[in-house]
Design a protein around this motif. Structure first.
Motif, PDB file in Angstrom:
ATOM      1  N   ILE A 172       0.838  -1.210   0.000  1.00  0.00           N
ATOM      2  CA  ILE A 172       0.000   0.000   0.000  1.00  0.00           C
ATOM      3  C   ILE A 172       0.874   1.262   0.000  1.00  0.00           C
ATOM      4  CG2 ILE A 172      -1.695   1.292   1.394  1.00  0.00           C
ATOM      5  CD1 ILE A 172      -2.943  -1.573   1.945  1.00  0.00           C
ATOM      6  N   ARG A 173       1.989   1.198   0.698  1.00  0.00           N
ATOM      7  CA  ARG A 173       2.926   2.337   0.649  1.00  0.00           C
ATOM      8  C   ARG A 173       3.447   2.525  -0.785  1.00  0.00           C
ATOM      9  NH1 ARG A 173       7.104   3.373   5.375  1.00  0.00           N
ATOM     10  NH2 ARG A 173       5.757   3.452   7.172  1.00  0.00           N
ATOM     11  N   ALA A 174       3.763   1.410  -1.463  1.00  0.00           N
ATOM     12  CA  ALA A 174       4.287   1.490  -2.831  1.00  0.00           C
ATOM     13  C   ALA A 174       3.202   2.014  -3.778  1.00  0.00           C
ATOM     14  CB  ALA A 174       4.783   0.121  -3.285  1.00  0.00           C
ATOM     15  N   TRP A 175       1.966   1.557  -3.541  1.00  0.00           N
ATOM     16  CA  TRP A 175       0.839   2.048  -4.362  1.00  0.00           C
ATOM     17  C   TRP A 175       0.703   3.570  -4.202  1.00  0.00           C
ATOM     18  CZ3 TRP A 175      -3.555   3.973  -1.630  1.00  0.00           C
ATOM     19  CH2 TRP A 175      -4.594   4.421  -2.449  1.00  0.00           C
ATOM     20  N   ALA A 176       0.733   4.036  -2.943  1.00  0.00           N
ATOM     21  CA  ALA A 176       0.550   5.472  -2.684  1.00  0.00           C
ATOM     22  C   ALA A 176       1.667   6.289  -3.340  1.00  0.00           C
ATOM     23  CB  ALA A 176       0.518   5.730  -1.184  1.00  0.00           C
ATOM     24  N   LYS A 177       2.851   5.737  -3.342  1.00  0.00           N
ATOM     25  CA  LYS A 177       3.981   6.473  -3.929  1.00  0.00           C
ATOM     26  C   LYS A 177       3.821   6.546  -5.452  1.00  0.00           C
ATOM     27  CE  LYS A 177       8.949   6.838  -3.350  1.00  0.00           C
ATOM     28  NZ  LYS A 177       9.619   7.168  -4.478  1.00  0.00           N
ATOM     29  N   SER A 178       3.481   5.416  -6.065  1.00  0.00           N
ATOM     30  CA  SER A 178       3.407   5.463  -7.526  1.00  0.00           C
ATOM     31  C   SER A 178       2.159   6.200  -8.010  1.00  0.00           C
ATOM     32  CB  SER A 178       3.543   4.077  -8.143  1.00  0.00           C
ATOM     33  OG  SER A 178       2.681   3.212  -7.499  1.00  0.00           O
ATOM     34  N   GLN A 179       1.148   6.326  -7.144  1.00  0.00           N
ATOM     35  CA  GLN A 179      -0.040   7.103  -7.530  1.00  0.00           C
ATOM     36  C   GLN A 179       0.125   8.580  -7.144  1.00  0.00           C
ATOM     37  OE1 GLN A 179      -2.473   5.822  -9.349  1.00  0.00           O
ATOM     38  NE2 GLN A 179      -1.509   3.801  -9.261  1.00  0.00           N
ATOM     39  N   GLU A 180       1.312   8.938  -6.702  1.00  0.00           N
ATOM     40  CA  GLU A 180       1.620  10.318  -6.284  1.00  0.00           C
ATOM     41  C   GLU A 180       0.675  10.819  -5.190  1.00  0.00           C
ATOM     42  OE1 GLU A 180       1.747  12.045 -10.156  1.00  0.00           O
ATOM     43  OE2 GLU A 180       3.916  11.845 -10.254  1.00  0.00           O
ATOM     44  N   LEU A 181       0.390   9.910  -4.253  1.00  0.00           N
ATOM     45  CA  LEU A 181      -0.349  10.332  -3.056  1.00  0.00           C
ATOM     46  C   LEU A 181       0.644  10.707  -1.966  1.00  0.00           C
ATOM     47  CD1 LEU A 181      -3.144   7.589  -2.928  1.00  0.00           C
ATOM     48  CD2 LEU A 181      -3.419  10.001  -3.536  1.00  0.00           C
ATOM     49  N   THR A 182       1.824  10.077  -1.994  1.00  0.00           N
ATOM     50  CA  THR A 182       2.902  10.460  -1.064  1.00  0.00           C
ATOM     51  C   THR A 182       4.093  10.958  -1.880  1.00  0.00           C
ATOM     52  OG1 THR A 182       3.757   8.193  -1.067  1.00  0.00           O
ATOM     53  CG2 THR A 182       2.317   8.775   0.746  1.00  0.00           C
ATOM     54  N   PHE A 183       4.864  11.843  -1.261  1.00  0.00           N
ATOM     55  CA  PHE A 183       6.063  12.382  -1.911  1.00  0.00           C
ATOM     56  C   PHE A 183       7.202  12.365  -0.902  1.00  0.00           C
ATOM     57  CE2 PHE A 183       2.471  14.411  -4.056  1.00  0.00           C
ATOM     58  CZ  PHE A 183       2.809  14.247  -5.385  1.00  0.00           C
ATOM     59  N   ASP A 184       8.410  12.528  -1.415  1.00  0.00           N
ATOM     60  CA  ASP A 184       9.560  12.517  -0.498  1.00  0.00           C
ATOM     61  C   ASP A 184       9.627  13.777   0.364  1.00  0.00           C
ATOM     62  OD1 ASP A 184      10.300  10.055  -1.302  1.00  0.00           O
ATOM     63  OD2 ASP A 184      11.703  10.749  -2.838  1.00  0.00           O
ATOM     64  N   VAL A 185       8.964  14.841  -0.076  1.00  0.00           N
ATOM     65  CA  VAL A 185       8.980  16.082   0.706  1.00  0.00           C
ATOM     66  C   VAL A 185       7.666  16.221   1.467  1.00  0.00           C
ATOM     67  CG1 VAL A 185      10.598  17.361  -0.747  1.00  0.00           C
ATOM     68  CG2 VAL A 185       8.169  17.348  -1.332  1.00  0.00           C
ATOM     69  N   PRO A 186       7.699  16.887   2.630  1.00  0.00           N
ATOM     70  CA  PRO A 186       6.432  17.051   3.355  1.00  0.00           C
ATOM     71  C   PRO A 186       5.556  18.109   2.695  1.00  0.00           C
ATOM     72  CG  PRO A 186       8.236  18.073   4.571  1.00  0.00           C
ATOM     73  CD  PRO A 186       8.839  17.480   3.341  1.00  0.00           C
ATOM     74  N   GLY A 187       4.257  18.010   2.919  1.00  0.00           N
ATOM     75  CA  GLY A 187       3.335  18.973   2.316  1.00  0.00           C
ATOM     76  C   GLY A 187       1.943  18.715   2.844  1.00  0.00           C
ATOM     77  N   GLN A 188       0.936  19.005   2.023  1.00  0.00           N
ATOM     78  CA  GLN A 188      -0.437  18.847   2.505  1.00  0.00           C
ATOM     79  C   GLN A 188      -1.020  17.496   2.110  1.00  0.00           C
ATOM     80  OE1 GLN A 188      -2.200  22.474   1.176  1.00  0.00           O
ATOM     81  NE2 GLN A 188      -1.226  23.631   2.806  1.00  0.00           N
ATOM     82  N   TRP A 189      -0.139  16.560   1.855  1.00  0.00           N
ATOM     83  CA  TRP A 189      -0.573  15.212   1.480  1.00  0.00           C
ATOM     84  C   TRP A 189      -0.261  14.249   2.617  1.00  0.00           C
ATOM     85  CZ3 TRP A 189       2.290  18.392  -1.761  1.00  0.00           C
ATOM     86  CH2 TRP A 189       3.664  18.408  -1.507  1.00  0.00           C
ATOM     87  N   ILE A 190      -0.793  13.048   2.482  1.00  0.00           N
ATOM     88  CA  ILE A 190      -0.565  12.035   3.506  1.00  0.00           C
ATOM     89  C   ILE A 190       0.891  11.554   3.426  1.00  0.00           C
ATOM     90  CG2 ILE A 190      -1.262  10.028   2.092  1.00  0.00           C
ATOM     91  CD1 ILE A 190      -2.869   9.162   4.704  1.00  0.00           C
TER      92      ILE A 190
END
Ligand code: CTP
Ligand code: MG
Length: 551
Positions: free
Chosen positions: A335-353
């Motif tokens: 699920i972490r890999a899914w979120a990363k490839s769907q651009e739900l998470t990024f390496d930088v902090p922001g207003q996303w999960i």
């Protein structure tokens, strides 16, 4: 004389010979007091720290140097293991683990510095320069001690092929997990990094230790994830019978201001004196002040905080949940890999999960599936060995020994396959009423949302905090929309009709070339994403989950 020595200390280049002499202590940093019996997780940490203290990181010409290095090191004592890796196909390193810490002391006193104009700081990182080849001793065991290229990332083509040829989605999830999880060498290097810093700071202070925490050691980390470190007091025995007591400075480390000042001083000395530390950034205004830096010998991004015991206990909690059932870690990593490839998470902090709240979403879902118990239940089965208290009196007591759980919690009645769990995860959150309810791991049930945040995930240990306070409505809607896409992708997946099936389509992996599917992103869109990242980055340290502010 100095040049005959083969080991050279790796040092910081700075033209100064001023000796550092700071007389202070950090006695008031909130005590990490644990005279109780250690849990399995704590025992593992003690084992890894001990391993790190018996290990040296040695830069070599190439992996072929290992015979020569092995023979050289044998002069100082028996060797337990040797692990090779390289950085960017250029610098080669071998992590040598000795059987006895005495060997390390002997090597350290035999090694030399190569130049005069440097800050001479002895540490456990050295380089092995060219010299006379040492005649190999007969040692049949030598090869088995050696692991070559122990940090290699999975080859993308190979990854795609393996996922494509898997028999089912459940098998795909296991393959992905096995490919992505941290290797033994990566864990060793993370403890080595902590040890390297600790070694340096121990020359300034007598009572500190540095521990890794977060995904590096809770079992949810994937290769190359960042390294979270915390500096905490190492509470030794106070010799109350001694009549002579050291004069020392008092420091109130409970205060945010003091922690900021303290970290500021550490940051300066790290930047100038500790070899291998690059690009030091001070994020001192955040709720949990941190120093960010890159550890050059492993090319790892690191965050160092001070006296952040709740984060350590949170790591124990997540580790405990990960240990409870073999399906948890593969599911979370997927699920972490899914979120990363769907651009739900990024390496930088922001207003996303970010990955931590995302992991809590998975754990909460597994509580609903009756695969994991609530934290309340873990608390109810705790014994006197499990009592822990973090800064500001936060109670972090919960059962640490999985064997003490009643059988109905240990052996799950729910035996759903990984494939079903993945599908059900997406389904569960695609219809979750985020507007009315929040997620509560502690109670194990959804709660009425106590805040107006888009997404409310109660911090399991500090229940007044929302770990996803930074997530805005736009990002929450994106998460929901991506869960619908994932359901559609899993329902329509067909191995015989495309070169990407099952979780491959969720991860945008294609068996054609083994690379990420060529995305249709145009230059204009790309610019928008960059712009979007930049805007969200603004003030994100103030609000992101790691640095959340009290409601
Ligand atoms: N943490 C916490 N409370 C938060 C955020 C983080 O207690 N609000 C703790 C958790 O133990 C978490 C750790 O700090 O695992 C590190 O945070 P972070 O690096 O954001 O998450 P990781 O789990 O390490 O994930 P990643 O692989 O993305 O670094
Ligand atoms: Mg982390």
């Amino acid at each position: 004389h100095c040049y005959c020595k083969k080991f050279i200390m790796v040092t910081s280049r700075l033209k100064s010979h001023n000796r550092i002499s700071i007389s202070t202590n950090i006695r008031n940093v909130k005590e990490y007091k644990n005279n109780k019996q250690e849990s399995t997780h704590e025992i593992e940490i003690i084992k890894r720290r001990n391993q790190a203290s018996r290990s040296l990181l040695i830069q070599v010409h190439s992996s072929k140097s290992y015979n020569d290095l092995h023979n050289y090191c044998l002069k100082f004592g028996d060797i337990s293991s040797m692990h090779h890796y390289h950085v960017n196909n250029q610098q080669n390193y071998i992590l040598v683990e000795f059987k006895d810490i005495v060997s390390i002391k002997e090597i350290m006193s035999s090694a030399s510095f190569i130049k005069e104009d440097i800050i001479s700081v002895k540490s456990s990182v050295l380089w092995f320069r060219k010299g006379q080849i040492i005649t190999p001793q007969k040692n049949n065991q030598r090869k088995s001690l050696f692991v070559e290229n122990g940090c290699a990332l999975p080859n993308e083509k190979e990854k795609a092929k393996q996922l494509y040829n898997a028999k089912s989605i459940s098998v795909q999830i296991i393959i992905l997990y096995e490919m992505m999880k941290l290797t033994d060498l990566e864990v060793r290097l993370r403890f080595h990094t902590a040890h390297h810093l600790e070694q340096y700071f121990s020359r300034l202070f007598d009572n500190i230790k540095i521990l890794p925490f977060g995904s590096s050691i809770n079992g949810f980390g994937r290769k190359r994830c960042d390294l979270d470190l915390v500096l905490i007091p190492n509470t030794g025995e106070c010799n109350v019978t001694s009549r002579l007591v050291f004069h020392s400075k008092l420091m109130n480390n409970n205060g945010r201001h003091e922690t900021k000042e303290f970290l500021g001083i550490l940051a300066n000395s790290m930047q100038y004196f500790i070899p291998g530390i690059l690009n030091v950034r001070r994020i001192l205004e955040a709720r949990v002040p941190i120093i960010k830096f890159c550890y050059n010998y492993t090319q790892t991004e690191c965050d160092l905080s001070a006296t952040n015991m709740t984060a350590i206990y949170m790591t124990e909690l997540l580790n405990f949940y990960g240990e409870m059932d073999w399906r948890i870690r593969p599911l979370v990593i997927t699920i972490r890999a899914w979120a990363k490839s769907q651009e739900l998470t990024f390496d930088v902090p922001g207003q996303w999960i970010t990955n931590f709240p995302l992991t809590l979403l998975v754990l909460f879902f597994l509580q609903q599936k009756k695969i994991l118990p609530s934290l309340k239940i873990l608390k109810s089965y705790s014994t006197h060995n499990d009592v822990r208290c973090a800064e500001n009196g936060i109670d972090c007591t919960f059962l640490r020994d999985v064997n003490k759980l009643p059988l109905n919690y240990k052996y799950n009645i729910n035996q759903d396959s990984l494939e079903k769990l993945l599908y059900d995860f997406f389904e569960y959150y695609s219809t979750f009423d985020f507007q009315t309810y929040g997620i509560c791991i502690r109670e194990g049930i959804q709660i009425r949302k106590p805040s107006r945040s888009a997404l409310h995930i109660t911090n399991p240990l500090e229940t007044t905090l929302n770990v996803s306070k930074n997530v805005n409505f736009y990002e929450l809607n994106r998460i929901i929309s991506k869960t619908h896409d994932a359901i559609y992708a899993l329902e329509t997946t067909d191995k015989f009709e495309s070169n990407s099936w099952g979780i491959m389509s969720l991860l945008k992996i294609n068996n054609d070339n083994g690379d990420l599917k060529k995305s249709n992103t145009t230059k204009g869109q790309m610019k928008n994403i960059e712009e979007y990242l930049k805007n969200s980055y603004e003030n994100s340290y103030e609000i992101s989950d790691k640095f959340e502010v009290n409601e």
